[in-house]
Design an enzyme around this catalytic site. Structure first.
Site, short mmCIF file in Angstrom:
data_model
loop_
_atom_site.label_atom_id
_atom_site.label_comp_id
_atom_site.label_asym_id
_atom_site.label_seq_id
_atom_site.Cartn_x
_atom_site.Cartn_y
_atom_site.Cartn_z
N CYS A 154 -60.01 68.54 82.02
CA CYS A 154 -59.54 67.55 83.00
C CYS A 154 -58.57 66.62 82.30
CB CYS A 154 -60.71 66.77 83.59
SG CYS A 154 -60.23 65.44 84.72
N THR A 200 -56.69 63.89 83.45
CA THR A 200 -56.92 62.45 83.65
C THR A 200 -58.24 62.05 82.99
OG1 THR A 200 -57.96 62.78 85.82
CG2 THR A 200 -55.58 62.36 85.78
N CYS A 230 -53.26 64.87 88.52
CA CYS A 230 -53.95 65.90 87.74
C CYS A 230 -53.11 66.13 86.48
CB CYS A 230 -54.09 67.19 88.54
SG CYS A 230 -54.92 68.50 87.62
N GLY A 231 -53.65 65.70 85.34
CA GLY A 231 -52.88 65.77 84.10
C GLY A 231 -52.62 67.18 83.63
N ASN A 232 -53.60 68.08 83.79
CA ASN A 232 -53.36 69.48 83.44
C ASN A 232 -52.46 70.14 84.48
OD1 ASN A 232 -55.02 69.51 81.09
ND2 ASN A 232 -56.83 69.68 82.38
#
Length: 282
Positions: free
Chosen positions: A221, A223, A86-88
């Site tokens: 999001c 990713t 999860c990039g965030n």
């Protein structure tokens, strides 16, 4: 019904929000039901997912990474399902570690199910995450996304979460993203897929909406933004030419593709609350 009280914090990255549960020694067993409760916006804390903070050495499947990353980000979607990355969330996770004094460095490495991720804290308070390279699904068929009576060819991208990126004329074309868009053939994404609807403003500027598997529509999001940047760069052969600005309902992030092929995601993070909550028994 038994109750187990645990500490929590709440944070978000461009509106993609998470419940953070510190469990440094790996003593808390968060069930799918616990995750759903924590993410419930009416009966729980509310969030798109849960970030459990645990020392990597306490995660048997990833303990070999402990010498390179002290902390493991155990990320779960709002429905309790497991996600690779999860990039965030990783930015929120890194900010929590720093605010709690667990780490002091402005450059840290975090272990995730998608591999090691390095996070750089920038002078303006944003964070840049090395999200690694994007890849494509093994099944080479072109995925098609269907919304009502309309359909679009999509670009399949793994970051490593699966994504189907669709370029549309208007973000309203996505319709009501409380319901998952249909993506065919199902063999391309056998474990489900996130779907990004993208409007191209220029080769270096896009807007997007996203349906996240296990959650629904989210305000952002990480990713997904990386998948969109990867697909956008290849749309007009602008690979590596610049950072791509991606406007999401919750704000703006930027993605740059390094010469190595790694995608560098830059955006903000914020911790907004903390407290204790009782988890319902099974």
């Amino acid at each position: 019904m038994s109750l187990t009280e645990v500490a929590f914090a709440k944070g978000h990255g461009t509106g993609n929000d998470f419940v953070i549960v510190p469990d440094l020694d790996g003593c808390i067993e968060l069930t799918d039901a616990h995750v759903r409760f924590l993410c419930d916006r009416h009966r729980g804390i509310g969030g798109d997912g849960v970030l459990r903070v645990v020392r990597t050495a306490q995660q048997p499947d990833f303990a070999e990474l402990a010498d390179r990353a002290e902390f493991f980000m155990d990320y779960r979607n709002a429905d309790g399902s497991v996600a690779q990355m999860c990039g965030n969330g990783v930015r929120v996770f890194a900010l929590y570690l720093r605010e709690q004094g667990f780490v002091e460095s402005t450059n840290l490495t975090i272990a995730t199910r998608g591999g090691l991720r390095t996070v750089q804290v920038n002078d303006d308070g944003t964070m840049t995450v090395d999200m690694g390279p994007a890849t494509t699904p093994r099944v080479r068929a072109i995925p098609v996304v269907e919304v009502g009576q309309r359909a679009w060819p999509a670009v399949g991208v793994l970051v490593p979460n699966p994504h189907a990126v669709v370029f549309v004329d208007d973000l309203a074309d996505a319709g009501d993203l409380r319901v998952a868009p249909v993506v065919v053939p199902p063999a391309v994404f056998p474990d489900g897929v996130n779907v990004e609807f993208v409007v191209l403003h220029s080769p270096a500027h896009v807007s997007m909406r996203v349906f996240e598997r296990g959650v629904g529509e989210t305000l952002s999001c990480g990713t997904g933004a990386c998948a969109v940047a990867w697909a956008t760069a290849r749309r007009d052969d602008h690979v590596g030419s610049s950072s791509i600005r991606i406007d999401v309902p919750g704000g703006t992030v930027h993605v740059r593709e390094a010469e190595s092929g790694h995608l560098l995601l830059t955006g903000p993070a914020q911790i907004v609350a903390s407290g204790r909550v009782s988890l319902p028994g099974e």
